[in-house]
Write an enzyme that holds these catalytic residues in place. Sequence first.
Site, PDB file in Angstrom:
ATOM      1  N   THR A   1      67.036  20.505  33.644  1.00 10.59           N
ATOM      2  CA  THR A   1      66.155  19.495  34.213  1.00 10.59           C
ATOM      3  C   THR A   1      66.540  19.262  35.675  1.00 10.59           C
ATOM      4  O   THR A   1      67.619  19.658  36.120  1.00 10.59           O
ATOM      5  CB  THR A   1      66.262  18.181  33.435  1.00 10.59           C
ATOM      6  OG1 THR A   1      67.608  17.682  33.549  1.00 10.59           O
ATOM      7  CG2 THR A   1      65.929  18.395  31.968  1.00 10.59           C
TER       8      THR A   1
ATOM      9  N   GLU B   1      61.494  20.022  29.077  1.00  7.50           N
ATOM     10  CA  GLU B   1      61.762  19.936  27.638  1.00  7.50           C
ATOM     11  C   GLU B   1      60.586  20.398  26.784  1.00  7.50           C
ATOM     12  O   GLU B   1      60.734  20.525  25.557  1.00  7.50           O
ATOM     13  CB  GLU B   1      62.119  18.492  27.257  1.00  7.50           C
ATOM     14  CG  GLU B   1      63.453  18.014  27.792  1.00  7.50           C
ATOM     15  CD  GLU B   1      63.365  17.352  29.162  1.00  7.50           C
ATOM     16  OE1 GLU B   1      64.262  16.559  29.491  1.00  7.50           O
ATOM     17  OE2 GLU B   1      62.407  17.642  29.916  1.00  7.50           O
TER      18      GLU B   1
ATOM     19  N   LYS C   1      56.623  -4.641  37.304  1.00 10.55           N
ATOM     20  CA  LYS C   1      56.253  -5.827  36.538  1.00 10.55           C
ATOM     21  C   LYS C   1      56.264  -7.022  37.478  1.00 10.55           C
ATOM     22  O   LYS C   1      57.325  -7.497  37.897  1.00 10.55           O
ATOM     23  CB  LYS C   1      57.199  -6.055  35.358  1.00 10.55           C
ATOM     24  CG  LYS C   1      56.610  -7.018  34.328  1.00 10.55           C
ATOM     25  CD  LYS C   1      57.323  -6.917  32.996  1.00 10.55           C
ATOM     26  CE  LYS C   1      56.537  -7.637  31.903  1.00 10.55           C
ATOM     27  NZ  LYS C   1      57.187  -7.494  30.579  1.00 10.55           N
TER      28      LYS C   1
ATOM     29  N   TRP D   1      51.876  -5.756  34.411  1.00  9.94           N
ATOM     30  CA  TRP D   1      52.247  -4.421  34.874  1.00  9.94           C
ATOM     31  C   TRP D   1      51.321  -3.935  35.988  1.00  9.94           C
ATOM     32  O   TRP D   1      50.113  -4.127  35.942  1.00  9.94           O
ATOM     33  CB  TRP D   1      52.196  -3.421  33.728  1.00  9.94           C
ATOM     34  CG  TRP D   1      53.239  -3.628  32.669  1.00  9.94           C
ATOM     35  CD1 TRP D   1      53.049  -4.065  31.397  1.00  9.94           C
ATOM     36  CD2 TRP D   1      54.652  -3.432  32.805  1.00  9.94           C
ATOM     37  NE1 TRP D   1      54.245  -4.137  30.716  1.00  9.94           N
ATOM     38  CE2 TRP D   1      55.249  -3.751  31.561  1.00  9.94           C
ATOM     39  CE3 TRP D   1      55.470  -3.009  33.854  1.00  9.94           C
ATOM     40  CZ2 TRP D   1      56.610  -3.665  31.340  1.00  9.94           C
ATOM     41  CZ3 TRP D   1      56.843  -2.931  33.630  1.00  9.94           C
ATOM     42  CH2 TRP D   1      57.398  -3.252  32.385  1.00  9.94           C
TER      43      TRP D   1
END
Length: 538
Positions: free
Chosen positions: A184, A327, A438, A443
């Site tokens: 990654t 992944e 937030k 949000w």
Amino acid sequence: MHGLMQDRPLSLPMLMDGMEHRFSRKHVTTERLSGTVSASYGEVADRIRRLAGVLDHLGVPAGARVGTFGWNSQRHLELYMAVPCTGRVLHTINHRLFTEDIAHIVDDAADDVLFVDRSILDVVRPLLDTCPSVRHLIVMDDGSPAELPSGPRVHDYESLLAGARPVEAFEPVGERTAAALCYTSGTTGRPKGVLYDHRSIVLHAMTLLMADTFAISEDDTVMPVVPMFHVNAWGLPYAALMAGANLVMPGPVMSPDRLVRGMEEHRVTFAAAVATVWRGMLPHITDADLGSVRRLVSGGGALPESLSRAFQERTGLPLTSSWGMTETSPLVCSARIPSEDAHSLTGSDRVTALAAPGPPTMLCSLRLVAEDGSLAPRDGRHRGELQVAGPTIAAAYFGGAPHAAAFTEDGWLRTGDVATIDHHGVVRIVDRTKDLIKSGGEWISSVELENAIMAMPDVLEAAVIAVPDDKWGERPLACVVPLPDSGLTAQDVRRHLSGRVAKWWIPERVVMLDELPKTASGKFAKAALRQLLIAGSG
């Protein structure tokens, strides 16, 4: 009761038959610093067998990791096949990572052999004294003047192939045998290894051939601009070999104008790259003849709708989105118009639809998990963390890397992305869980704000991050890269957002920058951006 079918593994040696027979006259073309080279699949197959003989001659054990530092090239394609077809593990390494991350990756993988393009030698040279597992360094001369290291463990790629005894028949390789290792990008800590097996690679390549995914076929000429050191170039080299499509490899010649010229000269029909690369190519496509192109795919991050629309206006084809992770092999979603909407969606609405990741491939199962742990409904409105399962999805990390936060108790991969899914299965990424803002208990999506800002004609790039606020907890801060000499101001940006997003979403602070920091895979490096702004305000 078992079925009575032949027990033949889904493994990469099965691709050799097509290369040597049905598709032997198809070609892979590589741009090098010294010029363009081309070889037939039949010739490449012979070199793959010779390279397999080289690995045997060097005594590379079965299961050993073979590291590669290479551009997109014919030689790298040979490694893509020879290493896993002989039971070894292909370990492609991103040479654009930080030096300490590269050293960690080579050491963690315990690479036995390293193959390196000569133009990347300066990245690899320091590793020779710090990575004790590396027994051999094989240099692939791509025309760079970089000084060659000396010593008994340094070899020339072409000299080894010339003296090698070809492997006439590959030993059977079990489909669950490890085939490739990718790490990654390390945006949330040390890079972690994802170990693919033959079965997952073959199945993933097959999905790229499907009509509702990329529909790659023998008629295609595929140009993977996405690097071969990044998640196996999204599986495109394997898919092209499987279908018998021609391949065009950009090599180290990655300037935007040369990429466009390569697409034009070689009559490319399918190309894939990250959004930052497509953005760089945009000014060069106006006068190019790209009439052969049938599809242009963007991935590796959010696709701004404005960028897709710009390609539609200049080429007649929009950029289409996709979504996946290291992944996930990586492709999970591929943008397309559901059949129910095919006739109702017109020009602008079609571009909007194709800029979203789209529905998943047939082998991937998706679910949305809300903050309270319940499954969010698939209505295109309710959002939740996107979780993925399937035969092309990782179940754990290589070497026992910590993964408690990445996988659920019932075996699903937590992607870290917040998304919605509609009744057609179309996925829209709202944000990364760590990038959601937030404010006052509500949000704000940084991705939606970024897309709204990048729709401005005078904006080159934009990234939105959260900053602490005494009253609201967090507020969005917009970092904007304007086009040169545009005279764009912060007030212009706020005025543009008025009426396009909720009033309380509009950032009080808009910072103009010359450039945005990016990860090695071309994504906006928001952690680095936060550090930059904190340092600048200190």
